[in-house]
Design a protein around this motif. Structure first.
Motif, mmCIF file in Angstrom:
data_model
loop_
_atom_site.group_PDB
_atom_site.id
_atom_site.type_symbol
_atom_site.label_atom_id
_atom_site.label_comp_id
_atom_site.label_asym_id
_atom_site.label_seq_id
_atom_site.Cartn_x
_atom_site.Cartn_y
_atom_site.Cartn_z
ATOM 1 N N LEU A 110 -1.636 80.298 -17.732
ATOM 2 C CA LEU A 110 -1.406 80.986 -18.999
ATOM 3 C C LEU A 110 -0.348 80.267 -19.830
ATOM 4 O O LEU A 110 -0.502 80.099 -21.035
ATOM 5 C CB LEU A 110 -0.959 82.430 -18.736
ATOM 6 C CG LEU A 110 -0.688 83.282 -19.988
ATOM 7 C CD1 LEU A 110 -1.984 83.525 -20.752
ATOM 8 C CD2 LEU A 110 -0.037 84.601 -19.605
ATOM 9 N N VAL A 131 -6.644 84.287 -11.889
ATOM 10 C CA VAL A 131 -6.712 85.198 -13.027
ATOM 11 C C VAL A 131 -6.408 86.592 -12.497
ATOM 12 O O VAL A 131 -7.264 87.264 -11.927
ATOM 13 C CB VAL A 131 -8.111 85.160 -13.690
ATOM 14 C CG1 VAL A 131 -8.125 86.021 -14.944
ATOM 15 C CG2 VAL A 131 -8.515 83.733 -14.021
ATOM 16 N N ASP A 132 -5.164 87.002 -12.648
ATOM 17 C CA ASP A 132 -4.709 88.285 -12.102
ATOM 18 C C ASP A 132 -4.674 89.314 -13.224
ATOM 19 O O ASP A 132 -4.074 89.063 -14.276
ATOM 20 C CB ASP A 132 -3.320 88.134 -11.489
ATOM 21 C CG ASP A 132 -3.301 87.071 -10.393
ATOM 22 O OD1 ASP A 132 -4.334 86.901 -9.726
ATOM 23 O OD2 ASP A 132 -2.263 86.411 -10.217
ATOM 24 N N ALA A 133 -5.304 90.457 -12.976
ATOM 25 C CA ALA A 133 -5.473 91.427 -14.052
ATOM 26 C C ALA A 133 -4.858 92.775 -13.734
ATOM 27 O O ALA A 133 -4.990 93.290 -12.630
ATOM 28 C CB ALA A 133 -6.955 91.614 -14.344
ATOM 29 N N VAL A 138 -4.039 89.821 -18.407
ATOM 30 C CA VAL A 138 -3.534 88.855 -17.437
ATOM 31 C C VAL A 138 -2.085 89.143 -17.058
ATOM 32 O O VAL A 138 -1.220 89.301 -17.932
ATOM 33 C CB VAL A 138 -3.653 87.423 -17.992
ATOM 34 C CG1 VAL A 138 -3.034 86.412 -17.032
ATOM 35 C CG2 VAL A 138 -5.124 87.082 -18.247
ATOM 36 N N THR A 140 1.335 87.826 -14.833
ATOM 37 C CA THR A 140 1.917 86.561 -14.369
ATOM 38 C C THR A 140 3.240 86.813 -13.661
ATOM 39 O O THR A 140 3.667 87.947 -13.513
ATOM 40 C CB THR A 140 2.163 85.595 -15.558
ATOM 41 O OG1 THR A 140 3.099 86.193 -16.461
ATOM 42 C CG2 THR A 140 0.863 85.286 -16.291
ATOM 43 N N TRP A 143 2.939 88.764 -10.817
ATOM 44 C CA TRP A 143 2.425 90.032 -11.343
ATOM 45 C C TRP A 143 3.514 90.907 -11.954
ATOM 46 O O TRP A 143 3.285 92.066 -12.276
ATOM 47 C CB TRP A 143 1.659 90.825 -10.288
ATOM 48 C CG TRP A 143 0.513 90.103 -9.676
ATOM 49 C CD1 TRP A 143 -0.099 88.972 -10.158
ATOM 50 C CD2 TRP A 143 -0.188 90.441 -8.488
ATOM 51 N NE1 TRP A 143 -1.125 88.591 -9.330
ATOM 52 C CE2 TRP A 143 -1.203 89.475 -8.297
ATOM 53 C CE3 TRP A 143 -0.053 91.477 -7.561
ATOM 54 C CZ2 TRP A 143 -2.081 89.506 -7.209
ATOM 55 C CZ3 TRP A 143 -0.945 91.500 -6.483
ATOM 56 C CH2 TRP A 143 -1.935 90.531 -6.304
ATOM 57 N N VAL A 151 -8.546 88.869 -19.499
ATOM 58 C CA VAL A 151 -9.006 88.043 -18.389
ATOM 59 C C VAL A 151 -10.071 87.044 -18.843
ATOM 60 O O VAL A 151 -10.005 85.857 -18.523
ATOM 61 C CB VAL A 151 -9.560 88.957 -17.274
ATOM 62 C CG1 VAL A 151 -10.336 88.156 -16.243
ATOM 63 C CG2 VAL A 151 -8.436 89.733 -16.610
ATOM 64 N N LEU A 154 -8.667 84.130 -20.987
ATOM 65 C CA LEU A 154 -8.004 83.098 -20.192
ATOM 66 C C LEU A 154 -9.028 82.258 -19.451
ATOM 67 O O LEU A 154 -8.943 81.022 -19.442
ATOM 68 C CB LEU A 154 -7.034 83.739 -19.186
ATOM 69 C CG LEU A 154 -6.299 82.736 -18.292
ATOM 70 C CD1 LEU A 154 -5.346 81.864 -19.118
ATOM 71 C CD2 LEU A 154 -5.525 83.438 -17.177
ATOM 72 N N PHE A 168 -10.102 85.954 -9.126
ATOM 73 C CA PHE A 168 -9.870 87.160 -9.909
ATOM 74 C C PHE A 168 -9.335 88.282 -9.030
ATOM 75 O O PHE A 168 -9.992 88.716 -8.088
ATOM 76 C CB PHE A 168 -11.166 87.611 -10.578
ATOM 77 C CG PHE A 168 -11.035 88.949 -11.276
ATOM 78 C CD1 PHE A 168 -10.238 89.075 -12.401
ATOM 79 C CD2 PHE A 168 -11.700 90.064 -10.797
ATOM 80 C CE1 PHE A 168 -10.102 90.303 -13.042
ATOM 81 C CE2 PHE A 168 -11.579 91.300 -11.433
ATOM 82 C CZ PHE A 168 -10.782 91.413 -12.562
#
Length: 244
Positions: A110, A131-133, A138, A140, A143, A151, A154, A168
């Motif tokens: 990102l 890709v953490d949602a 997203v 970062t 988290w 998501v 990105l 994901f």
């Protein structure tokens, strides 16, 4: 149809094998203090792929549990992918030099996408974008922060970069055994032309069966941690189900 790859997970905090609830370092359950022995158990169950996260590194922005990861690589013998605090090319090269098969880059994807694209071009099939949602946006910095980027937005930035896969994770389900967010994972896989690995919330064998038909839609694999450690999911059975 290709198999659904099962990635058992080893999350490292202070050299110990742990699982977090929703990525919260204060909600860690310790499952052991010998990561290499855990890797051997997974290998004996038939696993050829392993997912390792340096949790301390994700927050520190640099490797913290390097010695533990090295011991895992030697003990496991299969393909190991590693994430957590990989923010520059030197870190990528260091992990690959230690024998890691693929590195997972999340926060930097990102914040420094050109670094990730450059690494992916230079190192085909070795870079996975995390890709953490959280509620579709997203997340970062381990988290801890939630961005204003969706998501899919990105993911699309890396479509032509040559990344090996997208990892994901639905943060709101991670470590809670609520079941994998199959719908969101499949929607992402259909939206981009990059293979997607599902993560977060796997509860039992039913999650494997739910994801298996979507290999054709671009789902490459699934990561499972707490369900294995709590005895809710048998790794050998999961691997067989992924191939069925």
């Amino acid at each position: 149809m290709a198999a659904l790859t099962i990635f058992p997970a080893i999350d490292l905090k202070g050299g110990q094998v742990v699982r977090l609830a929703e990525g919260d370092m204060d909600r860690a359950t310790i499952y052991g203090d010998n990561p290499a022995a855990q890797a051997e158990l997974f290998a004996k169950a038939g696993s050829q792929h392993l997912h390792v996260v340096d949790l301390d590194g994700a927050f520190a922005g640099e490797s913290v549990n390097g010695a533990a990861v090295e011991s895992i690589i030697k003990a496991f013998g299969g393909k190991v992918q590693v994430g957590g605090g990989i923010r520059d090319r030197a870190a990528v090269d260091r992990w690959l030099g230690l024998g890691v098969d693929r590195v997972i880059i999340g926060t930097a994807a990102l914040k420094d996408p050109e670094f990730v694209k450059s690494a992916a071009r230079d190192l085909p099939e070795r870079i996975v974008v995390g890709v953490d949602a959280r509620d579709g946006m997203v997340a970062t910095e381990g988290w801890a922060d939630v961005s204003d980027v969706t998501v899919e937005d990105l993911a699309r930035r890396f479509e032509d970069a040559g990344v090996a896969a997208l990892l994901f994770t639905d943060v709101g389900r991670d470590g809670l055994l609520k079941g994998c967010n199959v719908d969101a994972t499949v929607a992402l896989a259909k939206a981009v032309n990059i293979p997607v690995i599902a993560s977060g919330g796997v509860a039992d064998i039913n999650d494997i069966y739910a994801l298996r038909p979507h290999v054709a839609n671009g789902i490459e694999g699934v990561i499972t941690g707490r369900a294995l450690y709590d005895g809710r999911l048998d790794l050998a059975q999961a691997i067989a189900a992924g191939r069925a």
